[in-house]
Scaffold this active site. Structure first.
Site, PDB file in Angstrom:
ATOM      1  N   GLN A  96      -4.704  -4.803   7.225  1.00  0.00           N
ATOM      2  CA  GLN A  96      -5.635  -5.819   6.723  1.00  0.00           C
ATOM      3  C   GLN A  96      -5.534  -7.143   7.472  1.00  0.00           C
ATOM      4  OE1 GLN A  96      -7.914  -5.024   4.633  1.00  0.00           O
ATOM      5  NE2 GLN A  96      -7.143  -3.061   3.912  1.00  0.00           N
ATOM      6  N   LYS A 154     -10.865  -0.057  10.308  1.00  0.00           N
ATOM      7  CA  LYS A 154     -10.999  -1.283   9.522  1.00  0.00           C
ATOM      8  C   LYS A 154     -11.405  -2.488  10.387  1.00  0.00           C
ATOM      9  CE  LYS A 154      -7.510   0.230   6.156  1.00  0.00           C
ATOM     10  NZ  LYS A 154      -8.382   0.509   5.016  1.00  0.00           N
ATOM     11  N   CYS A 168      -4.670   2.375  -3.876  1.00  0.00           N
ATOM     12  CA  CYS A 168      -3.444   2.892  -3.252  1.00  0.00           C
ATOM     13  C   CYS A 168      -2.298   1.883  -3.385  1.00  0.00           C
ATOM     14  CB  CYS A 168      -3.671   3.244  -1.791  1.00  0.00           C
ATOM     15  SG  CYS A 168      -4.833   4.590  -1.540  1.00  0.00           S
ATOM     16  N   HIS A 223       0.858  -1.179   0.000  1.00  0.00           N
ATOM     17  CA  HIS A 223       0.000   0.000   0.000  1.00  0.00           C
ATOM     18  C   HIS A 223       0.894   1.229   0.000  1.00  0.00           C
ATOM     19  CE1 HIS A 223      -2.858   3.000   1.582  1.00  0.00           C
ATOM     20  NE2 HIS A 223      -3.832   2.159   1.269  1.00  0.00           N
ATOM     21  N   ASP A 272       2.900  -3.511   8.108  1.00  0.00           N
ATOM     22  CA  ASP A 272       1.608  -2.878   7.881  1.00  0.00           C
ATOM     23  C   ASP A 272       0.539  -3.922   8.184  1.00  0.00           C
ATOM     24  OD1 ASP A 272      -0.804  -1.998   6.825  1.00  0.00           O
ATOM     25  OD2 ASP A 272      -0.012  -1.517   4.834  1.00  0.00           O
TER      26      ASP A 272
END
Length: 407
Positions: free
Chosen positions: A201, A224, A361, A121, A198
């Site tokens: 997700q 999220k 993104c 991302h 990251d």
């Protein structure tokens, strides 16, 4: 999982959009919020709205207890050793930028290397581009397998004695691939590098144990995972955080202030300058309570089943190409032959089906896939096979509609 009962706890899902029941398939962008999160935020503003840490009055004490209580909930949720390793911020982007600016600028030198993948991302790419430019470092990229997955073998080929930072996503926001973070962390540490993950997700969808993974930094976003927008978390190894300088200065994060110099509070508060995101943190704590009640392992299994069902249903649609591996999380990225993804999303929206369209993104990954953009459906605990059936039927109508237009 009783999906019907879960859906009843999300007020927004009880509505119609364009005359059809809402089918929300955009949770990778932002998830919907359960009632108990909405009520927790509302309760803060209605009953004990106050600033934290500074006041000794009753409302201030209540707000501080709830804010710091939320920090402890986050700590337990990802199994961090100490709540002092949990930094509240605005989201994953801010967390990664903090590491790149504070740790990166202090440790990167001319000729050093930062290892990434092409599927990152932009929030886990651009901060490292800028850090490399500021410090004379170089970016190296791990070779992806044909299906977009990352292997430990390819990571080992990319990491060298010049590597100082390895920055990777735990789960791809486009392909739904799950990186072998524990193996990648071991490889990074063998070469004296740190690993930055990251987790935007991953944390909402599966059990994450930062100690077991042995990561140095791990960033994720509350919005999220059923929490409010504008609240995020950066976890860091305590020995690293203690030696890092803050990147924002002002109130709340100081210890002593003189006319010509100042000193900082200990971590995590030295990284939380200004009035913090109090309501957001309290809402995030409520979201964690909600997810724990359902069970992360059950959520992960449910989404995996949805992903496999969606792969089967969408693969049966003529002229539709699905990107990524067979084994994935609940993210399905695809294109319909000869139809722009924005047109796909527009037609689906007319039937109450919400999907994402664009480059997500992740422009370097789009280039790697040899496409300009894609459509994306992403699933969460409140989605069902009926939602996927509606998507598949909607895509058939997309093909019929544009077939008639260009006939």
């Amino acid at each position: 999982m009783d999906v019907k009962a879960i859906r009843e706890q999300f007020p927004i899902l009880q509505q119609e959009v364009n005359g059809s029941p809402l089918v929300y398939l955009d949770s990778a962008a932002t998830s919907q919020k359960p009632l108990q999160v909405i009520e927790a935020v509302n309760d803060y503003y209605r009953r004990y709205n106050s600033n934290v840490h500074r006041g000794v009055h009753t409302l201030g004490s209540m707000a501080t207890d709830e804010y710091e209580g939320a920090r402890e909930k986050v700590r337990a949720f990802i199994n961090a050793p100490s709540s002092q390793q949990i930094i509240f911020n605005r989201g994953t982007t801010v967390g990664i930028n903090t590491v790149a600016s504070s740790y990166g600028d202090a440790h990167l030198q001319e000729g050093d290397e930062i290892v990434l993948t092409e599927k990152e991302h932009h929030s886990n790419l651009i901060p490292w581009q800028q850090a490399a430019k500021r410090n004379g470092a170089h970016l190296r990229y791990v070779e992806l397998e044909a299906d977009g997955t990352v292997t430990a073998e390819n990571v080992r080929k990319a990491v060298s004695e010049k590597t100082k930072i390895v920055a990777v996503s735990h789960v791809s926001n486009v392909l739904g691939t799950v990186d072998p973070i524990k193996d990648i962390a071991a490889i990074a540490h063998e070469h004296g590098a740190i690993i930055v993950v990251d987790g935007a997700q991953s944390v909402p969808h599966m059990t994450v144990d930062v100690q077991d993974l042995d990561v140095d930094f791990y960033a994720f976003s509350g919005h999220k995972m059923g929490g409010p927008t504008g609240i995020g978390v950066l976890y860091g190894r305590k020995s690293l955080l203690e030696n890092m300088e803050p990147v924002e200065f002002g109130g709340e994060m100081i210890d002593f202030v003189g006319l010509y110099d100042s000193t900082w509070k200990e971590t995590p508060w030295k990284f939380e300058g200004g009035t913090p995101i109090i309501a957001g943190a309290i809402g995030l704590g409520a979201a964690i309570d909600f997810l724990k009640e359902i069970g992360l392992d059950d959520i992960a299994a449910h989404e995996k089943e949805l992903g496999q069902y969606a792969l089967k249903q969408l693969s049966a649609v003529d002229g539709l190409e699905v990107y990524g591996p067979k084994e994935r999380t609940g993210i399905m990225t695809f294109n319909v032959q000869d139809v722009h993804p924005h047109d796909v999303a527009t037609v689906l929206d007319a039937e109450g089906i919400a999907v994402r369209a664009g480059h997500h993104c992740a422009q370097p990954l789009m280039k790697w896939l040899d496409v300009a953009s894609t459509a994306r459906a992403s699933f969460y605990l409140y989605n069902s096979t009926e939602d996927i059936d509606a998507l598949a039927e909607g895509l058939i109508r997309v093909k019929e509609y544009f077939g008639d237009v260009f006939a």
